[in-house]
Design an enzyme around this catalytic site. Structure first.
Site, PDB file in Angstrom:
ATOM      1  N   GLU A  34       0.876  -1.181   0.000  1.00 20.92           N
ATOM      2  CA  GLU A  34       0.000   0.000   0.000  1.00 20.92           C
ATOM      3  C   GLU A  34       0.908   1.224   0.000  1.00 20.92           C
ATOM      4  O   GLU A  34       1.765   1.364   0.858  1.00 20.92           O
ATOM      5  CB  GLU A  34      -0.905  -0.026   1.237  1.00 20.92           C
ATOM      6  N   CYS A  42     -12.491   4.270   1.678  1.00 20.88           N
ATOM      7  CA  CYS A  42     -13.616   4.233   2.612  1.00 20.88           C
ATOM      8  C   CYS A  42     -13.213   4.749   3.987  1.00 20.88           C
ATOM      9  O   CYS A  42     -13.875   5.615   4.554  1.00 20.88           O
ATOM     10  CB  CYS A  42     -14.160   2.811   2.719  1.00 20.88           C
ATOM     11  N   CYS A  47     -16.251   7.016   3.046  1.00 25.51           N
ATOM     12  CA  CYS A  47     -17.414   6.700   3.892  1.00 25.51           C
ATOM     13  C   CYS A  47     -17.272   7.136   5.345  1.00 25.51           C
ATOM     14  O   CYS A  47     -18.182   7.760   5.901  1.00 25.51           O
ATOM     15  CB  CYS A  47     -17.667   5.192   3.914  1.00 25.51           C
ATOM     16  N   LYS A  50     -16.658  10.963   5.933  1.00 29.69           N
ATOM     17  CA  LYS A  50     -17.867  11.606   5.392  1.00 29.69           C
ATOM     18  C   LYS A  50     -19.025  11.468   6.376  1.00 29.69           C
ATOM     19  O   LYS A  50     -19.702  12.420   6.704  1.00 29.69           O
ATOM     20  CB  LYS A  50     -18.201  10.961   4.040  1.00 29.69           C
ATOM     21  N   TYR A  98      -6.405  -1.355  11.068  1.00 28.41           N
ATOM     22  CA  TYR A  98      -6.211  -2.061   9.787  1.00 28.41           C
ATOM     23  C   TYR A  98      -4.811  -2.668   9.717  1.00 28.41           C
ATOM     24  O   TYR A  98      -4.620  -3.809   9.302  1.00 28.41           O
ATOM     25  CB  TYR A  98      -6.457  -1.115   8.599  1.00 28.41           C
ATOM     26  N   TYR A 177     -23.425  10.890  -5.852  1.00 31.41           N
ATOM     27  CA  TYR A 177     -23.411  10.636  -4.406  1.00 31.41           C
ATOM     28  C   TYR A 177     -22.573  11.703  -3.675  1.00 31.41           C
ATOM     29  O   TYR A 177     -23.011  12.299  -2.714  1.00 31.41           O
ATOM     30  CB  TYR A 177     -22.678   9.322  -4.109  1.00 31.41           C
ATOM     31  N   GLU A 181     -24.009  14.561  -1.223  1.00 34.53           N
ATOM     32  CA  GLU A 181     -23.766  14.381   0.216  1.00 34.53           C
ATOM     33  C   GLU A 181     -23.020  15.585   0.790  1.00 34.53           C
ATOM     34  O   GLU A 181     -23.379  16.106   1.856  1.00 34.53           O
ATOM     35  CB  GLU A 181     -22.956  13.106   0.461  1.00 34.53           C
ATOM     36  N   THR A 310     -18.007  -0.113  -0.738  1.00 39.61           N
ATOM     37  CA  THR A 310     -17.147  -0.887   0.149  1.00 39.61           C
ATOM     38  C   THR A 310     -17.643  -2.316   0.425  1.00 39.61           C
ATOM     39  O   THR A 310     -16.876  -3.268   0.279  1.00 39.61           O
ATOM     40  CB  THR A 310     -16.939  -0.118   1.473  1.00 39.61           C
ATOM     41  N   HIS A 434     -45.677   0.822  15.391  1.00 39.48           N
ATOM     42  CA  HIS A 434     -46.322   2.125  15.518  1.00 39.48           C
ATOM     43  C   HIS A 434     -45.867   2.848  16.768  1.00 39.48           C
ATOM     44  O   HIS A 434     -45.709   2.207  17.803  1.00 39.48           O
ATOM     45  CB  HIS A 434     -47.845   1.903  15.558  1.00 39.48           C
ATOM     46  N   GLU A 439     -43.507   2.244   9.189  1.00 44.07           N
ATOM     47  CA  GLU A 439     -44.737   1.438   9.193  1.00 44.07           C
ATOM     48  C   GLU A 439     -45.522   1.647   7.895  1.00 44.07           C
ATOM     49  O   GLU A 439     -46.287   0.781   7.480  1.00 44.07           O
ATOM     50  CB  GLU A 439     -45.613   1.731  10.414  1.00 44.07           C
TER      51      GLU A 439
HETATM   52  P1  NDP Z   1     -20.882   9.648  -9.626  1.00 45.91           P
HETATM   53  O1  NDP Z   1     -20.461   8.914 -10.823  1.00 45.91           O
HETATM   54  O2  NDP Z   1     -21.945   9.126  -8.736  1.00 45.91           O
HETATM   55  O3  NDP Z   1     -21.316  11.131 -10.026  1.00 45.91           O
HETATM   56  C1  NDP Z   1     -20.523  11.951 -10.818  1.00 45.91           C
HETATM   57  C2  NDP Z   1     -21.300  13.215 -11.078  1.00 45.91           C
HETATM   58  O4  NDP Z   1     -20.484  14.138 -11.750  1.00 45.91           O
HETATM   59  C3  NDP Z   1     -22.524  12.971 -11.943  1.00 45.91           C
HETATM   60  O5  NDP Z   1     -23.551  13.816 -11.490  1.00 45.91           O
HETATM   61  C4  NDP Z   1     -22.032  13.389 -13.325  1.00 45.91           C
HETATM   62  O6  NDP Z   1     -23.032  13.883 -14.156  1.00 45.91           O
HETATM   63  C5  NDP Z   1     -21.101  14.520 -12.967  1.00 45.91           C
HETATM   64  N1  NDP Z   1     -20.061  14.755 -13.957  1.00 45.91           N
HETATM   65  C6  NDP Z   1     -19.255  13.842 -14.550  1.00 45.91           C
HETATM   66  N2  NDP Z   1     -18.393  14.450 -15.397  1.00 45.91           N
HETATM   67  C7  NDP Z   1     -18.666  15.765 -15.339  1.00 45.91           C
HETATM   68  C8  NDP Z   1     -18.140  16.903 -15.980  1.00 45.91           C
HETATM   69  N3  NDP Z   1     -17.142  16.804 -16.849  1.00 45.91           N
HETATM   70  N4  NDP Z   1     -18.672  18.109 -15.690  1.00 45.91           N
HETATM   71  C9  NDP Z   1     -19.690  18.193 -14.809  1.00 45.91           C
HETATM   72  N5  NDP Z   1     -20.233  17.169 -14.159  1.00 45.91           N
HETATM   73  C10 NDP Z   1     -19.726  15.956 -14.430  1.00 45.91           C
HETATM   74  O7  NDP Z   1     -19.539   9.895  -8.841  1.00 45.91           O
HETATM   75  P2  NDP Z   1     -19.184  10.357  -7.379  1.00 45.91           P
HETATM   76  O8  NDP Z   1     -17.835  10.944  -7.534  1.00 45.91           O
HETATM   77  O9  NDP Z   1     -20.247  11.175  -6.753  1.00 45.91           O
HETATM   78  O10 NDP Z   1     -19.125   8.978  -6.595  1.00 45.91           O
HETATM   79  C11 NDP Z   1     -18.332   7.911  -7.086  1.00 45.91           C
HETATM   80  C12 NDP Z   1     -18.845   6.598  -6.604  1.00 45.91           C
HETATM   81  O11 NDP Z   1     -18.511   6.436  -5.253  1.00 45.91           O
HETATM   82  C13 NDP Z   1     -20.360   6.445  -6.655  1.00 45.91           C
HETATM   83  O12 NDP Z   1     -20.809   6.011  -7.897  1.00 45.91           O
HETATM   84  C14 NDP Z   1     -20.608   5.448  -5.588  1.00 45.91           C
HETATM   85  O13 NDP Z   1     -20.512   4.164  -6.140  1.00 45.91           O
HETATM   86  C15 NDP Z   1     -19.507   5.687  -4.594  1.00 45.91           C
HETATM   87  N6  NDP Z   1     -19.986   6.412  -3.419  1.00 45.91           N
HETATM   88  C16 NDP Z   1     -20.928   5.836  -2.620  1.00 45.91           C
HETATM   89  C17 NDP Z   1     -21.411   6.499  -1.506  1.00 45.91           C
HETATM   90  C18 NDP Z   1     -22.454   5.866  -0.658  1.00 45.91           C
HETATM   91  O14 NDP Z   1     -22.633   4.660  -0.753  1.00 45.91           O
HETATM   92  N7  NDP Z   1     -23.169   6.621   0.181  1.00 45.91           N
HETATM   93  C19 NDP Z   1     -20.927   7.835  -1.149  1.00 45.91           C
HETATM   94  C20 NDP Z   1     -19.954   8.355  -2.064  1.00 45.91           C
HETATM   95  C21 NDP Z   1     -19.516   7.659  -3.141  1.00 45.91           C
HETATM   96  P3  NDP Z   1     -24.000  12.922 -15.027  1.00 45.91           P
HETATM   97  O15 NDP Z   1     -24.988  12.345 -14.065  1.00 45.91           O
HETATM   98  O16 NDP Z   1     -24.635  13.885 -15.981  1.00 45.91           O
HETATM   99  O17 NDP Z   1     -23.124  11.926 -15.670  1.00 45.91           O
END
Ligand code: NDP
Length: 451
Positions: A34, A42, A47, A50, A98, A177, A181, A310, A434, A439
Site C-alpha cells: 500500500e 472508505c 465513507c 464523510k 487495519y 453521491y 452528500e 465498500t 407504531h 410502518e
Molecule cells: P458519480 O459517478 O456518482 O457522479 C458523478 C457526477 O459528476 C454525476 O452527477 C455526473 O453527471 C457529474 N459529472 C461527470 N463528469 C462531469 C463533468 N465533466 N462536468 C460536470 N459534471 C460531471 O460519482 P461520485 O464521484 O459522486 O461517486 C463515485 C462513486 O462512489 C459512486 O458512484 C458510488 O458508487 C460511490 N460512493 C458511494 C457512496 C455511498 O454509498 N453513500 C458515497 C460516495 C460515493 P452525469 O450524471 O450527468 O453523468
C-alpha cells in the site's frame, strides 16, 4: 516453480485488506503493498470521515428542533479545528486497526507502491521484486477533475477533510453521491453552499420521485441547487475563486469542489504490458470470478468499476479467496444491493427505480410522502417518502425507496425482504410498528399508479 508468496495483494483498502486477511487465515502466505494509508478510500477519505461530517453537520438542525420541543438551548458556533482534530485522530486509530489486523493475521505488508512486471512478479517502488502464485489488484479509484480552465484551483473529496478553515461560501460541482452528500454537509456546517449539476436533476439513475424530493428538500434547507448548470472556467480573484458557469454567469466562491466522478487507479501499473485488459475508463476487466485475462491475476473493488461500494469490494475479496484458495468457485452476486446516500434528507434504496421497472414489466407503484411526526411537531415542513415498486405479474417487490431520517438503517432491513423475494402481500402480512415512519411500508393499501 516456487514463489515468494502464494498471494500478493496490491492495495490496502476494503477489498484488498479483507482478501489478504481471509486468505492468510487459510494458511496462505500473503503479502500486501500500500503506497498511502491503510484502510483505503472508505476509511481514510470516504465513507467513514464523510459520515462523521454528516453527523457533525446535523447538530445545527437538532438545536432548532430541541428548542421547538421546549429545551432552552442555543446553538453556538461550529469549531472546525476541534472537529478536524478529533476526526483525524479517529482516522489514525482506524488505520492502526487495519495495520494490526494484517499483522496479526500474518500478512507481510510493504508501505510502498507496487506494479506488475509479469504475470507472477510485482516490483515495489524501492526496486525489489517479489514473486507470487496469484496477484490481487485492489488499487481502488481516485477523483477525476473535468478539463476546464482553472480546474486546479478546486479541490476534490480527497482534500475536503483537510481544509485549513471552513469556507464562508462553497460551490460543489456534480450531481452524484459525493456532490449531493457534501452539499448537505457543508450547508449543515453553516457554509453558504451552491451545487451545480449539468443535467435535469441530481442523483441520475435513482428513482425519479425520490431524487426530486431530495433535491427539493435540499433547496428548502438552504442549498442553492442549480440544475442544467456546469462550471466552464475558474479563475483566481483575490482570496476567492471566480466561476463562470455554462449560462455565462460569473459568481465568486471561497472554495470550489469537483465531485465529477472517479476513475480506477490503473495508471502506470504495468497492467496492459502483461496482458491485463483495461476498459474504457481504465478499469480492470474481470469475469464473474474477478479473474482477469491473465490467469494468475485477479482484481476486486473500485479498480474493476463494477458496483463501487465498500461492502461489495469486501464480498468480491472474500469470493476471490473462496474461489482461489478454498476450492469453491464463487461468483459475487451483484443483484439487489441495498445502498444509502447520506444526503440530507437521507435515501435508502434497493432494487429497481420506478423508471427501470416500468421498462422491464408492468408494475404497481405504492408511494406515500408525508411530514414525519418528530419534525412536524418541531414545525419543520420536511417530507419523507416511502415507496414500493411491485411486479403486477408476480407481486414481488422489485424496488424499495426510502427518503427519510435513518433511511440507511431502514433499507438494510427492507433489503433482506426484497432479496428474499418478498411480495407486496408479504409486506402487508407484517404488522406495523407504531408510531414509526417505516410502518407506511406495510400499510400502503392501493397503488398510486400503474405503469
Ligand atoms: P458519480 O459517478 O456518482 O457522479 C458523478 C457526477 O459528476 C454525476 O452527477 C455526473 O453527471 C457529474 N459529472 C461527470 N463528469 C462531469 C463533468 N465533466 N462536468 C460536470 N459534471 C460531471 O460519482 P461520485 O464521484 O459522486 O461517486 C463515485 C462513486 O462512489 C459512486 O458512484 C458510488 O458508487 C460511490 N460512493 C458511494 C457512496 C455511498 O454509498 N453513500 C458515497 C460516495 C460515493 P452525469 O450524471 O450527468 O453523468
Amino acid at each position: 516453480m516456487s514463489f515468494d508468496y502464494d498471494l500478493f495483494v496490491i492495495g490496502g483498502g476494503s477489498g484488498g485488506v479483507r482478501a489478504a486477511r481471509v486468505a492468510a487465515a487459510e494458511g496462505v502466505k500473503v503479502a500486501l503493498a500500500e503506497e498511502d494509508r491503510y484502510g483505503g478510500t472508505c476509511v481514510i477519505r470516504g465513507c467513514v470521515p464523510k459520515k462523521l461530517m454528516v453527523f457533525a453537520s446535523e447538530y445545527a438542525g437538532m438545536v432548532d428542533d430541541a428548542q421547538a420541543y421546549g429545551w432552552d438551548i442555543k446553538a453556538g458556533a461550529f469549531d472546525w479545528d476541534a472537529f478536524k482534530g478529533k476526526l483525524h485522530a479517529e482516522l489514525d486509530r482506524l488505520e492502526g486497526i487495519y495495520r494490526n489486523l494484517l499483522k496479526n493475521s500474518g500478512v507481510e505488508s510493504f508501505d510502498l507502491r507496487a506494479k506488475m512486471v509479469n504475470a507472477h512478479t510485482v516490483e515495489l517502488s524501492d526496486g525489489t521484486q517479489k514473486t507470487a502464485k496469484h496477484v490481487l489488484l485492489a488499487m481502488g479509484g481516485r477523483p477525476v477533475w473535468p478539463d476546464v480552465p482553472g480546474a486546479e484551483l478546486a479541490i476534490s473529496s480527497n482534500e475536503i477533510f483537510h481544509l485549513e478553515k471552513l469556507p464562508e461560501s462553497m460551490l460543489i460541482v456534480g450531481g452524484g453521491y459525493i456532490a449531493s452528500e457534501f452539499a448537505g454537509i457543508m450547508n449543515g456546517l453553516g457554509v453558504k453552499t451552491t451545487q451545480f449539476y449539468r443535467g435535469e436533476q441530481i442523483l441520475r439513475g435513482f428513482d425519479n420521485e425520490a431524487r426530486t424530493l431530495i433535491s427539493e428538500e435540499m433547496v428548502t434547507r438552504g442549498i442553492d441547487v442549480q440544475l442544467n448548470t456546469n462550471a466552464v472556467a475558474l479563475a483566481k480573484d483575490g482570496d476567492k475563486i471566480r466561476v463562470t458557469d455554462s449560462n455565462g454567469k460569473e459568481s465568486l466562491f471561497d472554495q470550489v469542489m469537483f465531485a465529477t466522478g472517479r476513475a480506477p487507479n490503473t495508471d502506470d501499473m504495468g497492467l496492459e504490458e502483461i496482458g491485463v485488459k483495461l476498459g474504457r475508463k481504465g478499469e480492470v476487466v474481470v469475469d464473474d470470478y474477478s479473474q482477469t485475462g491473465v490467469p494468475s491475476v485477479y482484481a476486486v473493488g473500485d479498480v474493476t468499476d463494477r458496483v463501487n461500494l465498500t461492502p461489495v469490494a469486501i464480498r468480491e475479496g472474500m469470493a476471490f479467496v473462496e474461489t482461489v484458495f478454498k476450492g469453491n468457485p464463487t461468483k459475487v452476486d451483484h443483484e439487489l444491493i441495498p445502498t444509502a446516500i447520506f444526503t440530507q434528507p437521507e435515501m435508502g434504496t434497493v432494487g429497481l427505480s420506478e423508471e427501470e421497472a416500468a421498462e422491464q414489466e408492468p408494475v404497481d407503484i405504492y408511494s406515500t410522502s408525508f411530514k414525519p411526526m418528530q419534525q412536524a411537531f418541531a414545525g419543520r415542513a420536511e417530507r419523507v417518502l416511502m415507496k414500493l415498486i411491485v411486479s403486477k405479474a408476480t407481486r414481488k417487490v422489485l424496488g424499495c425507496h426510502i427518503v427519510a431520517p435513518g433511511a440507511g438503517e431502514m433499507i438494510q432491513l427492507a433489503g433482506i425482504a426484497v432479496k428474499m423475494g418478498a411480495t407486496k402481500e408479504d409486506f402487508d402480512r407484517t404488522v406495523a410498528v407504531h408510531p414509526t415512519m417505516s410502518e407506511e411500508l406495510v400499510t400502503m393499501k392501493a397503488p398510486v399508479r400503474s405503469q
